[in-house]
Design a protein around this motif. Structure first.
Motif, PDB file in Angstrom:
ATOM      1  N   UNK A  52      84.559  80.392  31.534  1.00 21.66           N
ATOM      2  CA  UNK A  52      84.109  81.694  31.050  1.00 21.66           C
ATOM      3  C   UNK A  52      82.766  82.062  31.680  1.00 21.66           C
ATOM      4  N   UNK A  53      82.682  83.241  32.247  1.00 23.67           N
ATOM      5  CA  UNK A  53      81.427  83.780  32.779  1.00 23.67           C
ATOM      6  C   UNK A  53      81.666  85.252  33.094  1.00 23.67           C
ATOM      7  N   UNK A  54      80.589  86.023  33.235  1.00 23.65           N
ATOM      8  CA  UNK A  54      80.724  87.453  33.512  1.00 23.65           C
ATOM      9  C   UNK A  54      79.998  87.853  34.794  1.00 23.65           C
ATOM     10  N   UNK A  55      79.395  86.868  35.471  1.00 28.61           N
ATOM     11  CA  UNK A  55      78.506  87.151  36.597  1.00 28.61           C
ATOM     12  C   UNK A  55      79.224  86.978  37.934  1.00 28.61           C
ATOM     13  N   UNK A  56      78.495  87.339  39.013  1.00 32.49           N
ATOM     14  CA  UNK A  56      79.003  87.184  40.369  1.00 32.49           C
ATOM     15  C   UNK A  56      78.213  86.106  41.099  1.00 32.49           C
ATOM     16  N   UNK A  57      78.813  85.520  42.118  1.00 32.52           N
ATOM     17  CA  UNK A  57      78.140  84.518  42.934  1.00 32.52           C
ATOM     18  C   UNK A  57      76.996  85.187  43.694  1.00 32.52           C
ATOM     19  N   UNK A  58      75.799  84.616  43.568  1.00 26.32           N
ATOM     20  CA  UNK A  58      74.588  85.168  44.175  1.00 26.32           C
ATOM     21  C   UNK A  58      74.056  84.180  45.203  1.00 26.32           C
ATOM     22  N   UNK A  59      73.727  84.670  46.381  1.00 29.38           N
ATOM     23  CA  UNK A  59      73.239  83.785  47.443  1.00 29.38           C
ATOM     24  C   UNK A  59      71.980  83.037  47.031  1.00 29.38           C
ATOM     25  N   UNK A  60      71.184  83.626  46.129  1.00 31.57           N
ATOM     26  CA  UNK A  60      69.938  82.990  45.694  1.00 31.57           C
ATOM     27  C   UNK A  60      70.176  81.772  44.810  1.00 31.57           C
ATOM     28  N   UNK A  61      71.402  81.603  44.345  1.00 33.65           N
ATOM     29  CA  UNK A  61      71.706  80.482  43.456  1.00 33.65           C
ATOM     30  C   UNK A  61      72.504  79.366  44.129  1.00 33.65           C
ATOM     31  N   UNK A  62      72.766  79.507  45.417  1.00 33.17           N
ATOM     32  CA  UNK A  62      73.579  78.512  46.106  1.00 33.17           C
ATOM     33  C   UNK A  62      72.853  77.181  46.277  1.00 33.17           C
ATOM     34  N   UNK A  63      71.571  77.145  45.936  1.00 39.30           N
ATOM     35  CA  UNK A  63      70.827  75.885  46.015  1.00 39.30           C
ATOM     36  C   UNK A  63      71.291  74.876  44.961  1.00 39.30           C
ATOM     37  N   UNK A  64      72.039  75.343  43.962  1.00 38.73           N
ATOM     38  CA  UNK A  64      72.431  74.433  42.875  1.00 38.73           C
ATOM     39  C   UNK A  64      73.835  74.692  42.329  1.00 38.73           C
ATOM     40  N   UNK A  65      74.428  75.819  42.659  1.00 34.15           N
ATOM     41  CA  UNK A  65      75.741  76.148  42.121  1.00 34.15           C
ATOM     42  C   UNK A  65      76.846  75.755  43.098  1.00 34.15           C
ATOM     43  N   UNK A  93      94.283  76.267  34.875  1.00 38.04           N
ATOM     44  CA  UNK A  93      92.926  76.809  34.781  1.00 38.04           C
ATOM     45  C   UNK A  93      92.977  78.284  34.387  1.00 38.04           C
ATOM     46  N   UNK A  94      92.361  78.611  33.256  1.00 33.91           N
ATOM     47  CA  UNK A  94      92.275  79.998  32.804  1.00 33.91           C
ATOM     48  C   UNK A  94      90.868  80.512  33.080  1.00 33.91           C
ATOM     49  N   UNK A  95      90.768  81.627  33.785  1.00 34.77           N
ATOM     50  CA  UNK A  95      89.469  82.215  34.127  1.00 34.77           C
ATOM     51  C   UNK A  95      89.259  83.484  33.320  1.00 34.77           C
ATOM     52  N   UNK A  96      88.194  83.490  32.517  1.00 38.28           N
ATOM     53  CA  UNK A  96      87.896  84.658  31.683  1.00 38.28           C
ATOM     54  C   UNK A  96      86.577  85.286  32.140  1.00 38.28           C
ATOM     55  N   UNK A  97      86.685  86.455  32.750  1.00 44.08           N
ATOM     56  CA  UNK A  97      85.518  87.168  33.249  1.00 44.08           C
ATOM     57  C   UNK A  97      84.936  88.037  32.125  1.00 44.08           C
ATOM     58  N   UNK A  98      84.288  87.367  31.179  1.00 42.56           N
ATOM     59  CA  UNK A  98      83.760  88.056  29.999  1.00 42.56           C
ATOM     60  C   UNK A  98      82.384  87.507  29.647  1.00 42.56           C
ATOM     61  N   UNK A  99      81.604  88.323  28.966  1.00 38.33           N
ATOM     62  CA  UNK A  99      80.318  87.890  28.436  1.00 38.33           C
ATOM     63  C   UNK A  99      80.550  87.398  27.011  1.00 38.33           C
ATOM     64  N   UNK A 100      79.974  86.245  26.700  1.00 38.89           N
ATOM     65  CA  UNK A 100      80.192  85.661  25.372  1.00 38.89           C
ATOM     66  C   UNK A 100      79.675  86.591  24.287  1.00 38.89           C
TER      67      UNK A 100
END
Length: 201
Positions: A52-65, A93-100
């Motif tokens: 579960x997540x609602x965000x997009x992959x960001x280049x600034x976070x590739x240092x740890x994601x 695998x179920x992918x839920x593109x939602x904000x908790x």
């Protein structure tokens, strides 16, 4: 039997293999912790995983994601699902593109056996913990994953149906999170999930 299951038979007995195939894991948050926990759980034989997540992959976070340059701009849950299927195409695998949101969190938790909390927001962390406890579900949380050079301070605090992993001090608001410590905490979270699965009837 698929090749992935053949591999798993080298690491687990039949009882644990059966548990791994039946248990339903809910992973909330697919950032630094969540994306790495998900990969480790699938590699460890988890068959039923909801991310579960609602965000997009960001280049600034590739240092740890656990994402790649070509996935920048994609929805995290879809990019992660693609990666997980590359590891084990037979996983469910179920992918839920939602904000908790509190309005449907109860229903989501009730559908699973173990919850993994991997979010940044303190309010959401607390909400997930309280809801899991309310429904008597096992939950693995994280607290203190930022900085570097002090992984020896990572601890595990356990209680009834829960584990919390981290140094319990560093905040991402004060120090930047980097791959080594984030992934160390994620690895312990994944290991705690396996421990909980092993304890299931």
């Amino acid at each position: 039997m698929n090749l992935f299951d053949v591999m798993l038979k080298n690491y687990f007995d039949e009882k644990m293999l059966d548990k791994l195939s039946r248990v339903k894991i809910l992973l909330i948050g697919c950032g630094g912790l969540g994306s790495n926990v998900a990969v480790m759980l699938i590699r460890s034989g988890i068959k039923n995983l909801t991310i579960v997540d609602f965000d997009e992959v960001d280049i600034l976070n590739l240092n740890r994601q656990n994402y790649f340059l070509h996935q920048v701009g994609e929805k995290k849950v879809l990019a992660l699902k693609d990666t997980l299927f590359k590891i084990n195409p037979h996983a469910n695998i179920a992918a839920k593109n939602i904000k908790i949101d509190e309005s449907y969190l109860d229903e989501l938790i009730l559908q699973h056996d173990i919850v993994v909390e991997a979010v940044d927001n303190e309010f959401t962390k607390t909400l997930i913990f309280k809801k899991a406890q309310k429904h008597n579900k096992k939950v693995v949380l994280a607290s203190g994953v930022a900085g570097f050079g002090d992984c020896e301070n990572i601890k595990i605090k356990r209680g009834k149906n829960f584990s919390i992993v981290g140094d319990f001090v560093t905040s991402i608001n004060e120090k930047k999170p980097l791959a080594p410590k984030v992934m160390a905490v994620a690895a312990i979270q994944a290991d705690e999930v396996l421990r909980m699965i092993n304890e299931l009837e």
